[in-house]
Each structure stands twice: as C-alpha cells, then as structure tokens.
Design an enzyme around this catalytic site. Sequence first.
Site, mmCIF file in Angstrom:
data_model
loop_
_atom_site.group_PDB
_atom_site.id
_atom_site.type_symbol
_atom_site.label_atom_id
_atom_site.label_comp_id
_atom_site.label_asym_id
_atom_site.label_seq_id
_atom_site.Cartn_x
_atom_site.Cartn_y
_atom_site.Cartn_z
ATOM 1 N N ASP A 1 -21.076 55.277 25.780
ATOM 2 C CA ASP A 1 -20.300 54.568 26.810
ATOM 3 C C ASP A 1 -19.013 53.991 26.229
ATOM 4 O O ASP A 1 -17.953 54.078 26.840
ATOM 5 C CB ASP A 1 -21.132 53.431 27.428
ATOM 6 C CG ASP A 1 -21.972 53.942 28.590
ATOM 7 O OD1 ASP A 1 -22.044 55.174 28.733
ATOM 8 O OD2 ASP A 1 -22.542 53.142 29.343
ATOM 9 N N THR B 1 -21.215 53.355 35.779
ATOM 10 C CA THR B 1 -22.135 54.210 36.534
ATOM 11 C C THR B 1 -22.996 53.390 37.493
ATOM 12 O O THR B 1 -23.387 53.881 38.542
ATOM 13 C CB THR B 1 -23.048 54.988 35.574
ATOM 14 O OG1 THR B 1 -23.538 54.100 34.594
ATOM 15 C CG2 THR B 1 -22.286 56.100 34.906
#
Length: 532
Positions: free
Chosen positions: A400, A98
């Site tokens: 994640d 990200t």
Amino acid sequence: MPASNANSGGGGRSEYQDKDKPTQIRKSNITAAKAVAEAIRTSLGPRGMDKMIQSPGGDVTITNDGATILKQMQVLHPAAKMLVELSKAQDIEAGDGTTTVVVIAGSFLNATEKLLVKGIHPTTISESFQKAALKSVEILEGMSTPVALSDRESLLKSASTALNSKVVSQYSSILSPLSVDAVLKVIDPATATNVDLNDIKIIKKLGGTVEDTDLIDGLVFTQKTGGAAGGPHRIEKAKVGLIQFCISPPKTDMDNNVIISDYAQMDRIMKEERQYILNIVKQIKKAGCTVLLIQKSILRDAINDLALHFLAKMKIMVIRDIEREEIEFICRSSGCKPIASLDHFLPEMLGYAELVEEVQTGTSKIVKMTGTANVGKTVSVLVRGSNKLVIEEADRSIHDALCVIRCLVKKRALIAGGGAPEIELSLRLREFSHTLSGMEQYCFRAFADALEVIPYTLSENAGLNPIATVTELRNRHAQGEKTAGINVRKGCITNILEENVVQPLLVSTSAVSLAAETVRSIMKIDDIVITR
C-alpha cells in the site's frame, strides 16, 4: 368470470406490476451492495478495527485492508460482487483507499434509494451523479498542492499516512522511508510517469520482528546454497549463470527398468554417470561461471549430490530451486540470460555481481547478491516478522505504501487527509447545486450529503461523537478552513496538515469517480436474468 374481468379491467394492474418489478430488483441490488459496504465500514481510518478471516482450509488472515477483506469474503449477490470489483479497481488504480471507495459507494446507494422513493427517474440520478463526480474531481484538483519527487519529506508523510491505518502502524517510521527509497531507486524521478511495482520484489522470511525489515540493492534468495558439499559461502566479483537444464543423470520419458547381471556393468553405469556430470560441470567452469542458479525441475532432480560435490571442488556457489516466476526478475537484476541447454552456456550469457554471500538471519540463512550489473533497475525488500500473520500484513502494508508513492509519481499532487477533502467537496457541491434547477439540484445535494459518510465513519471509529464532530467540521470548512480535518490522536478537529496527514490526489479523485461509476451501473439495472 373473474378471469375476463381481470382481462378487461387489468390494463392498469398489469402496468403497475411491470413498474413494481424493476423497483424490487433495484431495492435488492442496493440492499446487497449496502450490506457489503457496512461490513467493512468499521475498518476505515487509523482507529478502524481489523477483520479476522478464516478460509475453508483453516488459514487465518488478520487485516483491515478493504481489498483483501472483500477478496476473501464469499459474496454471492451479483450487485454485491460489483463492490468487490470496485475495491479491486481502486487497488489497481491507486493502491490505497480501498475501504474508502466501498464506503462512499455504499453511501451513494443510500442516497439513490431516498431519491428513488421521491420518484426521481434512475437515469436522471445516474446522469446527475456522473456530472457531480466530474465536478468533484475538478474541486479536488483545485484544492491540491503540487509536490516534487525530490521533496522527500512530503513523500514520507503520505507513506506514513497510508501505514497509519494498518496493523503494523507502530513500525511506520521504519517502513515509510524504506518504501520511499525503494520506489525512488527503481525510477528516474525527472522523467518517470509510472512505477512498475514488479521491479520491487518483496521477500518474506519468518523470524525476527518487523523492525528487521531491510531494503537490499540487488537480489535476495531464501533458498539454501549447495554449501553442504563444502562449496563456497561468499564470492566476490561473481559471474552469475542461470540454468534451466538439470545437472543429474538423464532419465527416459517412460518408466523403465535396467536389469544388470554383473557388477562390471554396474560399474560402467556409475562411471558413465560420473563422466556425464563431470562434462557438464567442466563446461560451466570453462565459461567462467562462479555462481550457479538452478531452476526448479519437475521431472527429475535439478542437481544431485555428485554434481554438488564437483561444483564445490571447483569453487562454484550453487543456489537451487529457483522458481519459474522469479526468473524474469533475476535476469533484469543481474543481467544474466536464462540458459536452456549446455551448448548455450557461454561467457556472454552470464550476469555480474560485486558480491554474493550467504548471511545468517535469525535461525536460517539467506543469500544476498549485491552490486549487480543493473544497479538501480530493481530492489528487493526483505520482510521479517515473528509470525505468518504479521509478515502477511506487513507485506500488504508495504504494498500500500509503495502504491501511494506510485500515485504521487503518476499525479504529482498532495491533498489533506482526515476527512477534510470529503467535507470540502460536500460544501462546494452544495453551493454549486444552488446554480442548478429541477431534479438535478436534488441529486447534486444528495451526492454532496453522501460524501459526509467518510468523516462521520472516521469519527465514529475513533470513538468521538460523530454528529457533533461532523457538524463542527462543516462549520470550520464553511469559515474557509480548507484543511481542517479530524485529528484522531487528539480526538478533536485541527488543521490536519500540521499533523502531517496527507494523501495523494489520485487516491481521492479515483475513489469518488470509481464509486460514482459503480453506483451508476447499479442504478441502470432493472432486471436480473438467470441463464441456465
């Protein structure tokens, strides 16, 4: 007189002003978006810095997850908001990368700014970037290595690479296997093409350290059992019922007062209440239920002390205050169905679990339900930590890592990390640009140069000399070492696969294509209209 002068000779001038406005708007959009990218650039990579974010309510978050930082930042400029949306899109698509995606987008915008100064039309830039992004995906797919889900070693490597840049990176040896197991338990590796992360429930419990984080086949409840009334704390071969009605005396919908004149009436009310509750409890017992889950009620007490006393006598374990959001997960795990009224409390509505027991963890207790009817459909991860900030960050990090493994399930290919794919892309695109002509060649070259921002930032954050490092890296790739990358631990350039730094192909491909897409839409904007 000057007015008429302006009218007669102002044709050129008004035209010039017309050209000036879109340029200004574009410049302002690019500057705003670049500012966002600069803000999180320092948190890229394993040696990236963390950001401390304070909300208006005084809550503090410490993280270096790009999506989290941008989500909490109050961005006002509409073009800068597009970058926040971009990191969200990457979070949904790949779950990792990200920060990378926003940094790449910022670098692309920098490149477009230089191209605009050269007088290249925005549409030309936009279309060339689209082609370059497609070519990049092609190149990345060409340099990836396929991976099988049975190859546990590769999955572990990519999960620990994702965790290395997090605050809890020292626990990656515990969290990586845990994430891999969690994903492999809820899918069928042979046929799966995606992972529903709702099947993996992350439960946060304060106390202990991150090392105590545990993977549980089944359910975990942080609520207390109704054991205070002397109910059981451990039940084997449990029949689980989930009710959405209340076991307490009924109340009217409006506020009301009952005026009692003598104690005989008082006695009658108490007796009725007892009878009413006893009737419900007997019905529950009759259905063979031994563990009762009670949904939280807003209108009145979901269960009162008298009911707890009766249930304890009948050796029924009670877990109350189940949140509405958890109901679906509980039903999927234990095979029970939510029961909305007493008439429907029948044996076929109950779920099954081998063992339900209350366990002491640190200073508080949790309830574990294992051996549920649908083993292999759902798992729970119990995250522990010494304070709220650590637990929150561990939760994000595990998310994640789970996303990285989900990427590998979606697209079963791995690629080297450490800035290697970006430099390789940059070189290949530059070579490819020689086959093009005209403006397109310029744009392709700018696109290729912009990708070098990732290795540049990685080395800068690791305290190396960025220019020397990137130059050497470019040199090694030109000699054909496709997997040469920046080794942050040793502070030099090595074959990054030997260091086990790998990432899923989907993370890199979606980062480049999403960043290029966002930059294209920013390029196409030539005016901002504010509506009332």
